[in-house]
Design a protein around this motif. Structure first.
Motif, PDB file in Angstrom:
ATOM      1  N   THR A  95       1.143   0.208   0.905  1.00  0.00           N
ATOM      2  CA  THR A  95       1.610   1.537   1.291  1.00  0.00           C
ATOM      3  C   THR A  95       3.095   1.426   1.599  1.00  0.00           C
ATOM      4  O   THR A  95       3.687   0.336   1.550  1.00  0.00           O
ATOM      5  CB  THR A  95       0.890   2.085   2.541  1.00  0.00           C
ATOM      6  N   TRP A  96       3.690   2.563   1.990  1.00  0.00           N
ATOM      7  CA  TRP A  96       5.124   2.547   2.291  1.00  0.00           C
ATOM      8  C   TRP A  96       5.455   1.606   3.455  1.00  0.00           C
ATOM      9  O   TRP A  96       6.603   1.191   3.624  1.00  0.00           O
ATOM     10  CB  TRP A  96       5.635   3.961   2.585  1.00  0.00           C
TER      11      TRP A  96
ATOM     12  N   GLY B  54      -1.879   8.106   0.560  1.00  0.00           N
ATOM     13  CA  GLY B  54      -1.190   8.806  -0.517  1.00  0.00           C
ATOM     14  C   GLY B  54      -2.034   9.919  -1.104  1.00  0.00           C
ATOM     15  O   GLY B  54      -3.139  10.213  -0.637  1.00  0.00           O
TER      16      GLY B  54
ATOM     17  N   HIS C 259       6.197   0.820  -3.256  1.00  0.00           N
ATOM     18  CA  HIS C 259       5.468  -0.400  -2.904  1.00  0.00           C
ATOM     19  C   HIS C 259       4.597  -0.889  -4.061  1.00  0.00           C
ATOM     20  O   HIS C 259       4.507  -0.255  -5.116  1.00  0.00           O
ATOM     21  CB  HIS C 259       4.587  -0.122  -1.685  1.00  0.00           C
TER      22      HIS C 259
ATOM     23  N   THR D  78       3.738   6.780  -0.375  1.00  0.00           N
ATOM     24  CA  THR D  78       2.616   5.936  -0.761  1.00  0.00           C
ATOM     25  C   THR D  78       2.131   6.400  -2.130  1.00  0.00           C
ATOM     26  O   THR D  78       1.990   7.600  -2.375  1.00  0.00           O
ATOM     27  CB  THR D  78       1.487   6.021   0.285  1.00  0.00           C
TER      28      THR D  78
ATOM     29  N   CYS E  42      -7.116   1.408  -0.433  1.00  0.00           N
ATOM     30  CA  CYS E  42      -6.743   1.623  -1.831  1.00  0.00           C
ATOM     31  C   CYS E  42      -7.996   1.859  -2.665  1.00  0.00           C
ATOM     32  O   CYS E  42      -8.912   1.049  -2.649  1.00  0.00           O
ATOM     33  CB  CYS E  42      -5.975   0.409  -2.359  1.00  0.00           C
TER      34      CYS E  42
ATOM     35  N   HIS F 106      -3.541   5.268  -3.156  1.00  0.00           N
ATOM     36  CA  HIS F 106      -3.389   4.227  -2.148  1.00  0.00           C
ATOM     37  C   HIS F 106      -3.527   4.854  -0.751  1.00  0.00           C
ATOM     38  O   HIS F 106      -3.496   6.072  -0.600  1.00  0.00           O
ATOM     39  CB  HIS F 106      -2.038   3.528  -2.307  1.00  0.00           C
TER      40      HIS F 106
ATOM     41  N   ASP G 124      -4.500  -1.302   4.799  1.00  0.00           N
ATOM     42  CA  ASP G 124      -4.021  -0.694   3.556  1.00  0.00           C
ATOM     43  C   ASP G 124      -4.815  -1.183   2.344  1.00  0.00           C
ATOM     44  O   ASP G 124      -5.118  -0.415   1.427  1.00  0.00           O
ATOM     45  CB  ASP G 124      -2.531  -0.994   3.359  1.00  0.00           C
TER      46      ASP G 124
END
Length: 281
Positions: free
Chosen positions: A31-32, A59, A26, A52, A188, A56, A184
């Protein structure tokens, strides 16, 4: 068994499907979950790993006081690939994920590389400053907690305007996914360190002569974040063997704009390579 959620409550990666391995990466602050619209067709053909990125939401945490760069992001993806048992994989990435995809191709970890509006190219620091400003403006949504604002985001027209910098059709983002994107953004932790790193390290300038895998660069024709003339053209000077395609009707983050087009853009490359190698799902 699914991965355990992190402190943010979001699992650090998604793995689904069956077939040859495919890694999905991504963009900055995402994120994923941004890959959700295209997971079904991709998982029908591939063993999909969508991690991820480092620093982030959900992740691997980015250690305080350490530098972050495309190299460190790629290092973390390599660790995820190793844990999944992927010596090599098809790799597709969007924006920052596209830049990391190219780095992994350079390292020999990619069977094929598909970069959707990849970051990493700019003509001068003025263009870098422009996109940095856009990212900082977008990141302010990550602090939104006002119930009224969140209720407004449930309206398709409001989502169209809220995401117009990243997508051509923000109204196509489901309300739940829109709220996840806000979450998200707020999770981060590496936006400012990474923007500082781009200023320090400069644009993508790696020697790609050792990359032997097929590379496709696909650019949204309605990309307002990093339009092709200023950001794609200089990047492609470093990728003389790459195939270039332009995606009609989509913006910088095209997965919600046109899921079938994005899935097809990836699967055309992976299926051709798998057929040539004599492998399949």
């Amino acid at each position: 068994m699914p991965p355990a959620p992190t402190g943010s409550g979001l699992p650090p990666f998604l793995r689904t499907g069956d077939g040859t391995p495919l890694v999905l990466l991504h963009g900055l602050t995402g994120t994923w979950r941004v890959w959700t619209p295209v997971l079904e067709p991709l998982a029908a053909a591939h063993d999909v790993l969508a991690p991820t990125l480092l620093g982030h939401g959900g992740g691997t945490p980015h250690p305080a006081g350490t530098e972050i760069s495309v190299a460190s992001l790629a290092d973390d993806v390599e660790r995820a690939m190793d844990a999944a048992g992927f010596t090599t994989a098809h790799i597709a990435g969007n924006s920052l994920g596209g830049w990391v995809t190219l780095e992994l191709a350079r390292r020999g970890r990619a069977r094929t590389a598909v970069a959707l509006s990849p970051a990493g190219g700019w003509l001068d620091d003025r263009l870098l400053a422009r996109v940095s400003k856009l990212m900082r403006q977008a990141s302010r949504f990550g602090t939104v907690t006002n119930p009224t604002v969140l209720r407004i985001l449930r309206r398709p027209r409001a989502r169209h305007w809220a995401f117009r910098g990243a997508m051509a059709h923000g109204e196509r983002v489901p309300a739940v996914a829109a709220l996840e994107m806000v979450e998200d953004l707020g999770a981060c932790t590496v936006l400012e360190p990474f923007l500082a790193a781009t200023l320090r390290d400069g644009p993508f300038a790696e020697d790609m002569s050792q990359a032997t895998c097929p590379i496709r660069v696909a650019w949204g024709e309605l990309d307002r974040t990093i339009p092709f003339p200023g950001y794609g053209v200089p990047l492609l000077r470093r990728l003389p063997t790459a195939e270039v395609v332009h995606l009609p009707g989509v913006g910088h983050v095209p997965m919600f704009d046109d899921p079938p087009l994005v899935a097809r853009t990836i699967l055309e490359v992976t299926s051709k390579a798998d057929a040539a190698a004599g492998t399949s799902a």
